[in-house]
Design a protein around this motif. Structure first.
Motif, short mmCIF file in Angstrom:
data_model
loop_
_atom_site.label_atom_id
_atom_site.label_comp_id
_atom_site.label_asym_id
_atom_site.label_seq_id
_atom_site.Cartn_x
_atom_site.Cartn_y
_atom_site.Cartn_z
N LYS A 7 -18.41 -7.45 -13.39
CA LYS A 7 -17.13 -7.99 -12.94
C LYS A 7 -16.20 -6.85 -12.50
O LYS A 7 -15.50 -6.96 -11.50
CB LYS A 7 -16.49 -8.81 -14.04
N GLY A 8 -16.21 -5.76 -13.25
CA GLY A 8 -15.41 -4.60 -12.90
C GLY A 8 -15.84 -3.99 -11.58
O GLY A 8 -15.01 -3.59 -10.77
N ARG A 9 -17.16 -3.93 -11.36
CA ARG A 9 -17.68 -3.40 -10.09
C ARG A 9 -17.26 -4.28 -8.92
O ARG A 9 -16.91 -3.79 -7.85
CB ARG A 9 -19.20 -3.26 -10.14
N GLU A 10 -17.31 -5.60 -9.13
CA GLU A 10 -16.90 -6.53 -8.06
C GLU A 10 -15.42 -6.36 -7.74
O GLU A 10 -15.03 -6.33 -6.57
CB GLU A 10 -17.20 -7.96 -8.49
N SER A 11 -14.60 -6.24 -8.77
CA SER A 11 -13.17 -6.05 -8.56
C SER A 11 -12.90 -4.73 -7.84
O SER A 11 -12.08 -4.68 -6.93
CB SER A 11 -12.41 -6.06 -9.89
N LEU A 12 -13.61 -3.70 -8.25
CA LEU A 12 -13.45 -2.39 -7.61
C LEU A 12 -13.89 -2.46 -6.15
O LEU A 12 -13.21 -1.89 -5.27
CB LEU A 12 -14.24 -1.32 -8.37
N ALA A 13 -14.96 -3.17 -5.86
CA ALA A 13 -15.41 -3.34 -4.47
C ALA A 13 -14.36 -4.07 -3.64
O ALA A 13 -14.09 -3.70 -2.48
CB ALA A 13 -16.74 -4.08 -4.42
N ASP A 14 -13.72 -5.07 -4.22
CA ASP A 14 -12.65 -5.81 -3.52
C ASP A 14 -11.47 -4.88 -3.25
O ASP A 14 -10.89 -4.91 -2.17
CB ASP A 14 -12.16 -7.00 -4.36
N ILE A 15 -11.12 -4.06 -4.23
CA ILE A 15 -10.02 -3.12 -4.07
C ILE A 15 -10.32 -2.12 -2.97
O ILE A 15 -9.49 -1.82 -2.13
CB ILE A 15 -9.73 -2.41 -5.42
N GLU A 16 -11.55 -1.59 -2.98
CA GLU A 16 -11.97 -0.62 -1.96
C GLU A 16 -11.95 -1.27 -0.56
O GLU A 16 -11.56 -0.64 0.41
CB GLU A 16 -13.37 -0.08 -2.27
N ALA A 17 -12.39 -2.53 -0.48
CA ALA A 17 -12.41 -3.25 0.81
C ALA A 17 -11.00 -3.43 1.37
O ALA A 17 -10.81 -3.46 2.59
CB ALA A 17 -13.11 -4.59 0.65
N GLN A 18 -10.01 -3.53 0.48
CA GLN A 18 -8.63 -3.69 0.91
C GLN A 18 -8.00 -2.34 1.29
O GLN A 18 -6.87 -2.29 1.76
CB GLN A 18 -7.80 -4.34 -0.19
N GLY A 19 -8.74 -1.26 1.05
CA GLY A 19 -8.23 0.06 1.42
C GLY A 19 -7.23 0.63 0.44
O GLY A 19 -6.38 1.42 0.81
N MET A 20 -7.31 0.25 -0.81
CA MET A 20 -6.36 0.76 -1.80
C MET A 20 -6.92 1.94 -2.53
O MET A 20 -8.03 2.14 -2.72
CB MET A 20 -6.00 -0.34 -2.80
N LYS A 24 0.86 -1.18 0.00
CA LYS A 24 0.00 0.00 0.00
C LYS A 24 0.89 1.23 0.00
O LYS A 24 1.74 1.39 0.87
CB LYS A 24 -0.90 0.00 1.23
N LEU A 25 0.69 2.06 -0.99
CA LEU A 25 1.48 3.26 -1.11
C LEU A 25 0.63 4.48 -0.83
O LEU A 25 -0.56 4.51 -1.16
CB LEU A 25 2.07 3.38 -2.52
N SER A 26 1.25 5.49 -0.27
CA SER A 26 0.56 6.76 -0.03
C SER A 26 0.51 7.56 -1.33
O SER A 26 1.22 7.26 -2.30
CB SER A 26 1.30 7.56 1.04
N THR A 27 -0.30 8.58 -1.34
CA THR A 27 -0.38 9.47 -2.50
C THR A 27 0.98 10.10 -2.77
O THR A 27 1.40 10.22 -3.92
CB THR A 27 -1.44 10.56 -2.26
N ASP A 28 1.69 10.48 -1.71
CA ASP A 28 3.01 11.07 -1.84
C ASP A 28 3.99 10.09 -2.50
O ASP A 28 4.79 10.47 -3.35
CB ASP A 28 3.51 11.51 -0.46
N GLU A 29 3.90 8.81 -2.12
CA GLU A 29 4.78 7.80 -2.71
C GLU A 29 4.45 7.58 -4.19
O GLU A 29 5.35 7.44 -5.02
CB GLU A 29 4.68 6.49 -1.93
N PHE A 30 3.16 7.58 -4.52
CA PHE A 30 2.77 7.47 -5.93
C PHE A 30 3.26 8.69 -6.72
O PHE A 30 3.73 8.55 -7.85
CB PHE A 30 1.26 7.33 -6.09
#
Length: 119
Positions: free
Chosen positions: A106-119, A5-11
């Motif tokens: 499928k894209g919405r499900e993937s996005l939900a998984d990403i959001e759940a991981q806090g990315m 997990k990277l911060s906005t500053d790191e990105f």
């Protein structure tokens, strides 16, 4: 690849390094270079140049994909980068429409998984 997990500053530092650094690195790069080097997203050349590794390039690409999915979830439309649209289309996360692209279930499900991981 590890799921770092990277911060906005790191990105921001990764993006600056990807564009190429002429002269002295910015304060943003200076603040983040030790961690980014430690997780193998950047490396220091003998000449002193700072460059992205393949893992760093992949991390930036994945971020662009997530940002495109988020934008399409808010409103169907164009995807800024052709390589991102091609990748997300191959993965069945987006489909072409008259107005550009739309996110699939499928894209919405993937996005939900990403959001759940806090990315």
């Amino acid at each position: 690849m590890k799921n770092e997990k990277l911060s906005t500053d790191e990105f921001n530092a990764l993006e600056e390094i990807a564009r190429g650094i002429k002269g002295k690195p910015s304060a943003c790069v200076g603040r983040n270079s030790k961690r980014l080097s430690g997780i193998k997203f950047i490396k220091f050349e003998r000449s002193g140049a700072i460059i992205l590794t393949d893992a760093g390039r992949q991390q930036l690409f994945l971020r662009r994909c997530v940002m495109a999915l988020r934008a399409l979830a808010d409103a169907p439309g164009a995807v800024a980068d052709k390589d991102v649209a091609l990748f997300l289309g191959k993965k069945s996360h987006i489909v072409a429409t008259e107005d550009g692209f739309a996110i699939t279930e499928k894209g919405r499900e993937s996005l939900a998984d990403i959001e759940a991981q806090g990315m």
